[in-house]
Each structure stands twice: as C-alpha cells, then as structure tokens.
Design an enzyme around this catalytic site. Structure first.
Site, PDB file in Angstrom:
ATOM      1  N   LYS A  10      34.628 -11.823 -54.137  1.00 28.91           N
ATOM      2  CA  LYS A  10      35.605 -11.277 -53.202  1.00 28.91           C
ATOM      3  C   LYS A  10      36.936 -12.006 -53.354  1.00 28.91           C
ATOM      4  CE  LYS A  10      34.385  -9.755 -49.072  1.00 28.91           C
ATOM      5  NZ  LYS A  10      33.839  -9.677 -47.697  1.00 28.91           N
ATOM      6  N   ILE A  11      37.972 -11.225 -53.609  1.00 33.00           N
ATOM      7  CA  ILE A  11      39.323 -11.744 -53.753  1.00 33.00           C
ATOM      8  C   ILE A  11      40.216 -10.984 -52.770  1.00 33.00           C
ATOM      9  CG2 ILE A  11      41.303 -11.991 -55.302  1.00 33.00           C
ATOM     10  CD1 ILE A  11      39.354 -12.193 -57.628  1.00 33.00           C
TER      11      ILE A  11
END
Length: 375
Positions: free
Chosen positions: A141-142
């Site tokens: 997750k970015i």
C-alpha cells in the site's frame, strides 16, 4: 436462495476484509470468512495494526518477549509482528489466489505512513516490505499523495504489486491511473511479464459524507438537506466513470494486449459513520462488476444479515452523481478544498496510529527482560 454476500460476489464484486489480527489468524476467524463469507482478500492499515497489537491482547506476548531478549528496537519489533501476520494471511489466501489467477487472494501491507511525502523513502520501504514478506499475493500500500505517485510508478516498474491508498478525488484517481500505466510501460520496456503485476486503487467513500454533511446542515436550506448522504456515493461513481474512460483509451489497450492486468477500483471506508443511514449504504450503492469492496467486520456482518444487493448501482447513476456534485458547488461547498482536507486528515490519522503503536510496543519491550551482553 443465495445470501447477500454470495449475491455481491456473483455480481462481480470481490469482497475483501478490512481487518487483521493475530486472534483472527490463530483462531478460525479468517479461515471462516474465506470459507463461509465470500471473503477473497484482506486489507490492513496502520490503524488496524494499532488496534490489533496495542489493544490489550495477549496474542503477541510470546513474540514480544523474544524480541525484547534480542534487544530489538520498537520499529523492528513492529515490522516483525506485522509482516509475520501478513505472511500468515497470505498463506491462508493462497488457494484463492491460485483459483482466481492472482486477481484475488491478496493481502495488503502499507509502507511507513511517515514517508507519505517522501518519494525515495516510500519506494525503499516498498522494496523492503516486498522482499521481507516474500509472497506473490502481497500488495504494497502506497498513499496517493503527490510524492507517492512517482513511487507507485517505480514500484510497478520493478514488478511490485501495489494497492494505492488514500484516494479521495476524481482528479487524484486519474493521476493514480496514470502512475500505474507509466509503471507498466517501464516494466514492459524492461522485459518484465506484465501479467504478474496487479494493482488496486483504493477510493475512500464514507469520509466524504462525514465532512460534507455538517456543511450542508449548516447551510440548512431544503436543497442542502436533500443532499446529505449523497456526496460519498456520487464521488465514487464519477471516479468509476473516469476508470471506464481510462480502460477504453488506446494507451491502456496497448498494455492490455501486452498482458497487463487492469487496475481495479477498490471501495474503502465503507462503514457507515452516520447511524441515521443504512449500515450497508456504501455496499449496496456501489455494485458493479470488476470492483473490490473492502469491508470491516461489522459491515461484513451487516451485509450478510440484511444486505440489499442490486445487480448494478454505479453505471446507471452517472448523471445523478454529476448533479449531486454540481449541487454542492452551487451551495458554495468547495470540492477541491474538501478532498484535500480529507487527504491531509487521512495521512495524519495513519501517522498518529503508527506513532501510538510504536510507543505501545516500546513500552512493552521496556517492561520485559533483556538479554545480558557479554564479551
């Protein structure tokens, strides 16, 4: 007759659980959700891990004792605990991953939220987590911050599958899609197999209403009050319209021909914050094939118990959604200001949850015996 969760799945919506804890892994919670509740993926975030590890449980005590004896820092301990849980969840989800050719059966793990405005640190963290967990069904997750966008492209280019989080606006979603395509093009130029790379774009829904509704109530006109509870769904639906435009583009079609997977839209923040609204509002209101809806346990249970699941509630509502956002603008509610505020709040909330988790783990380590070091 199939229950609501099965109906949702049959309508082409992948159900992912927005929760993970050691108890859910060591008991039969996650396994039961996969077997009986149509769950085909899991998402995590700093707030979820803070609740899981620092919430008074004893499930991590043995690991914390060993970590204390090794003299590790709180940051190393947190990463050890969280990656272990994610690895275990990935293994539980592996049959789903294989059955769906890698599209589902995914578990998400977020980069350190303190790097949300630092491109290079975010990319370094993404590489480290990808290597540490070492599971093909992982999604890193970015955040979709301006600094996060080039990190997304670079991670995709390196073959790292990404869950892009903290998307609140339609324009930012378009930028996220562009970052994904840019990464795929670089991966293709580098000779990578595009079919091994997956991505979802996590679009936040209910928080829009949480911010907009009080503004409408302050205005107080009949038109303003009519628009309460409409902004979240309208925003998400118009983002999906943008998604459809992107997948029709020649740029995407060329990548698809080269074996690329579409970046699916994932609806998140789907629990109802206002008790006056149906507790399944953001599930039944966002039914369309090829999407993901990630549900916290209470929302998953509500859908299973009394969910109303129409066959399609997105594509036929574009005109209504556009009227809703136009109505907000006419009332003086600044869309750009709202979505920027929500992004800032989201980043800050995850930073605070991560800091609180580190403080809690550090306090736990300090209370435990440390190994004596001799020469």
């Amino acid at each position: 007759m199939a229950g609501p969760l099965r109906q949702l799945s049959d309508h082409g919506v992948s159900i992912w659980l927005d929760h993970l804890s050691r108890e859910r892994l060591t008991g039969d919670g996650l396994a039961t959700a996969i077997r009986d509740q149509e769950v085909v993926g899991v998402t995590t975030n700093p707030s979820i891990f803070h609740q899981a590890i620092a919430g008074g449980t004893t499930a991590y005590d043995d690991d914390l004792r060993d970590l204390a004896l090794r003299g590790v820092t709180a940051e190393e301990a947190v990463r050890t605990l969280t990656t272990a849980d994610v690895r275990a969840a990935a293994d539980l989800l592996r049959p789903v991953y294989q059955r769906t050719d890698g599209h589902d059966g995914r578990i998400s793990l977020e980069v350190d939220p303190r790097f949300a405005h630092d491109t290079e640190a975010t990319l370094a963290e993404a590489r480290h987590l990808w290597w540490t967990v070492d599971r093909p069904n992982l999604l890193i997750k970015i955040p979709a911050t301006p600094a996060g966008l080039p990190a997304i492209s670079a991670a995709i280019a390196e073959g790292i599958s990404v869950n892009v989080t903290l998307i609140f606006s339609i324009d930012r979603y378009r930028a996220v899609a562009d970052a994904y395509l840019t990464g795929l093009e670089a991966a293709l130029d580098d000779g990578r197999d595009l079919s091994t790379i997956e991505s979802v774009a996590s679009f936040f829904v209910s928080r829009m209403d949480t911010e907009v509704d009080p503004r409408l109530e302050k205005i107080g006109s009949a038109r303003a009050l009519e628009l309460r509870g409409e902004a979240g769904l309208a925003n998400a639906r118009l983002a999906f319209r943008a998604h459809e435009e992107i997948v029709r583009s020649p740029r995407w079609q060329a990548l698809r021909a080269a074996g690329a997977n579409v970046q699916r839209m994932l609806w998140t923040s789907t629990s109802t914050k206002n008790p006056a609204y149906p507790d399944t509002l953001y599930v039944g209101g966002l039914v369309t094939p090829g999407t993901v809806n990630t549900l916290p346990p209470q929302t998953l249970g509500a859908v299973a118990d009394h969910g109303d699941v129409p066959t399609e509630t997105v594509r036929g509502n574009y005109e209504h959604a556009a009227r809703v956002l136009a109505g907000l603008a006419e009332l003086g509610i600044d869309y750009d200001e709202v979505v920027q505020l929500l992004e800032d709040q989201g980043v800050r909330a995850f930073e605070e949850a991560w800091a609180s988790l580190l403080e809690s783990v550090e306090a736990s380590l300090d209370r435990l015996p440390r190994a004596s070091k001799t020469r």
